[in-house]
Scaffold this motif. Structure first.
Motif, PDB file in Angstrom:
ATOM      1  N   VAL A 119      -6.747 -25.281 -16.180  1.00 52.48           N
ATOM      2  CA  VAL A 119      -6.481 -25.328 -14.743  1.00 52.48           C
ATOM      3  C   VAL A 119      -5.979 -26.714 -14.340  1.00 52.48           C
ATOM      4  O   VAL A 119      -5.058 -26.840 -13.516  1.00 52.48           O
ATOM      5  CB  VAL A 119      -7.742 -24.951 -13.946  1.00 52.48           C
ATOM      6  N   TRP A 120      -6.572 -27.767 -14.935  1.00 49.30           N
ATOM      7  CA  TRP A 120      -6.180 -29.114 -14.542  1.00 49.30           C
ATOM      8  C   TRP A 120      -4.751 -29.445 -14.958  1.00 49.30           C
ATOM      9  O   TRP A 120      -4.013 -30.096 -14.219  1.00 49.30           O
ATOM     10  CB  TRP A 120      -7.164 -30.136 -15.124  1.00 49.30           C
ATOM     11  N   THR A 146      -1.344 -15.998 -14.110  1.00 48.77           N
ATOM     12  CA  THR A 146      -2.357 -14.964 -14.351  1.00 48.77           C
ATOM     13  C   THR A 146      -2.208 -14.275 -15.699  1.00 48.77           C
ATOM     14  O   THR A 146      -3.199 -14.060 -16.415  1.00 48.77           O
ATOM     15  CB  THR A 146      -2.311 -13.916 -13.227  1.00 48.77           C
ATOM     16  N   ILE A 195      -5.417 -17.240 -15.713  1.00 48.79           N
ATOM     17  CA  ILE A 195      -6.147 -17.763 -14.564  1.00 48.79           C
ATOM     18  C   ILE A 195      -6.212 -16.687 -13.482  1.00 48.79           C
ATOM     19  O   ILE A 195      -5.210 -16.029 -13.198  1.00 48.79           O
ATOM     20  CB  ILE A 195      -5.440 -19.020 -14.023  1.00 48.79           C
ATOM     21  N   GLY A 227      -6.682 -15.602  -7.444  1.00 50.68           N
ATOM     22  CA  GLY A 227      -7.185 -16.444  -6.365  1.00 50.68           C
ATOM     23  C   GLY A 227      -7.162 -17.916  -6.728  1.00 50.68           C
ATOM     24  O   GLY A 227      -6.753 -18.772  -5.928  1.00 50.68           O
ATOM     25  N   THR A 228      -7.559 -18.236  -7.955  1.00 53.84           N
ATOM     26  CA  THR A 228      -7.538 -19.635  -8.412  1.00 53.84           C
ATOM     27  C   THR A 228      -6.115 -20.157  -8.498  1.00 53.84           C
ATOM     28  O   THR A 228      -5.828 -21.295  -8.112  1.00 53.84           O
ATOM     29  CB  THR A 228      -8.218 -19.743  -9.788  1.00 53.84           C
ATOM     30  N   VAL A 235      -4.881 -21.043  -5.077  1.00 53.86           N
ATOM     31  CA  VAL A 235      -5.471 -22.296  -4.597  1.00 53.86           C
ATOM     32  C   VAL A 235      -4.797 -23.495  -5.256  1.00 53.86           C
ATOM     33  O   VAL A 235      -4.499 -24.502  -4.603  1.00 53.86           O
ATOM     34  CB  VAL A 235      -6.992 -22.315  -4.869  1.00 53.86           C
ATOM     35  N   VAL A 236      -4.546 -23.396  -6.586  1.00 53.99           N
ATOM     36  CA  VAL A 236      -3.888 -24.482  -7.315  1.00 53.99           C
ATOM     37  C   VAL A 236      -2.538 -24.806  -6.687  1.00 53.99           C
ATOM     38  O   VAL A 236      -2.214 -25.979  -6.419  1.00 53.99           O
ATOM     39  CB  VAL A 236      -3.719 -24.105  -8.808  1.00 53.99           C
TER      40      VAL A 236
END
Length: 405
Positions: free
Chosen positions: A102-103, A41, A46, A49-50, A53-54
């Motif tokens: 993110v990836w 974060t 990011i 929440g994302t 999930v990751v």
């Protein structure tokens, strides 16, 4: 009586690199694990929440790792798998410095969690292989102590880094963890073959684990006990801060005190229970976990002045149960696993902790929302079910009834 014997310590000659590697690996993990979500974060930018999930999806993808390890561990050897897991995790944390998408973070998380699963699925086979005759239980206890001590020191370092401020501490923590994995992997190369090449290729047909009902039932029982172990980190912080009127800093004190017991007490437990059945020790651990959970549920129904003393008493129960369980559960699985295919059995044993780690957050959150003491009451019941299951298995299964610690 030599000091090492009185402390329940095994013969470590020639195997110090393994112990050093476990401590160094755990130090890096203790330093980075509490800051990983904050790295996502605050450094990668990011949303929380994302990031959650990751990590969750990456963890779910890694669930198959123990099964894969079980297929190959008796052929390639546990030492090689542990080394590969260390370098894979080192590469995953190194990858965090090469991008912020993110990836990329998902890929690093996937390699990290898969490497972690492989490590836990192979490390106990390696500890069993390095042990001299009669020292296997002591090696499980000493290995756990080195890991708990390293993690505790790493967690203290993480707290110090947080106090510095800015984004640099998060980068430092990730770099330290990457370096710790590489160093731990290199140290394992110093193990002499005579100290670890004891898991041989199958010399005959291995038993089908899926048809070994007593062992599968034992995994199920240990999953319930592993769920209890998860609640210290998952449930206690929420319960103490949201349901009780006590200082919030008490959470850290309770967790730190328990970590200290784990870091110092496992070999002593082995020393004082070595004449008893492992199954009986596990039964006592389950009953004590149940007592801990009931004491936690009672916190809402006692006078405010008694809450802190009751929490201390409850934590003492947890620490006693946890050190019994930590020092015994893997030794029990190694003792009852067949010699041919033992590595496969030990890798599948880790599914009890995998399932518990997946279940723990939802289990506690859902029941806590219904009623604050409900997760503790259900947990006490599950711990007793585990104890009864192990007790019955030890009486009806010839293999379990024959084992002794």
């Amino acid at each position: 009586m030599p000091a090492a014997t009185s402390l329940g310590l095994p013969n470590v000659r020639g195997r110090v690199p393994l112990l050093a590697g476990l401590a160094i690996d755990s130090f890096g993990g203790g330093c980075a694990a509490p800051l990983l979500l904050l790295f996502f974060t605050k450094v990668a930018g990011i949303p929380l929440g994302t990031a959650g999930v990751v990590l969750t999806v990456a963890t779910l993808f890694s669930v198959a790792a123990p099964a894969v390890v079980g297929l190959v561990i008796d052929r390639v050897g546990p030492r090689n798998l542990v080394v590969a897991a260390q370098f894979a995790q080192g590469l995953a944390f190194t990858g965090l410095f090469f991008g912020r998408s993110v990836w990329l973070l998902f890929l690093c998380s996937l390699v990290m969690t898969t490497g972690q699963r492989v490590f836990w699925s192979a490390i106990f086979s390696l500890l069993a292989d390095v042990a001299d005759e009669g020292d296997r239980d002591k090696w499980f206890g000493l290995g756990g102590m080195m890991q708990a001590g390293g993690f505790a020191l790493g967690a203290l370092t993480a707290g110090w880094l947080l106090a510095v401020g800015g984004t640099t501490p998060f980068l430092v923590a990730m770099a330290v963890n990457a370096a710790s994995f590489y160093l731990a992997g290199l140290l394992l190369f110093r193990l002499h073959p005579s100290h670890h090449e004891r898991t041989k290729p199958d010399s005959g047909p291995a038993p089908l684990l899926r048809k070994d009902r007593p062992f599968l039932a034992l995994i199920g029982a240990n999953t319930l006990l592993a769920l209890c172990t998860m609640m210290l980190g998952v449930g206690v912080p929420v319960y103490v801060t949201e349901a009780l009127t006590v200082p919030k800093w008490l959470v850290g004190v309770l967790i730190a005190a328990t970590s200290l017991v784990l870091a110092t007490g496992q070999t002593l437990v082995v020393r004082h229970t070595e004449q008893r059945r492992r199954t009986n020790v596990m039964v006592v651990a389950g009953i004590t976990y149940a007592a801990w959970a009931l004491l936690m549920a009672l916190q809402l129904h006692i006078a405010a002045a008694l809450v802190v003393p009751a929490l201390v008493l409850a934590t003492a129960c947890y620490a006693f149960a946890d050190v019994l369980h930590a020092a015994t559960n893997n030794a029990l699985s190694a003792a009852v696993a067949p010699e041919v295919g033992r590595g496969k059995y030990l890798s599948y044993w880790q599914y009890s902790f995998t399932f518990a780690s997946v279940l723990a957050p939802g289990f506690f959150a859902q029941l806590f929302e219904v009623h604050h003491e409900l997760p503790w009451l259900v947990l006490a019941l599950l711990a007793l079910v585990a104890s009864v299951t192990i007790y019955v298995l030890a009486r009806v299964s010839p293999r379990l009834s024959a084992e002794r610690i």
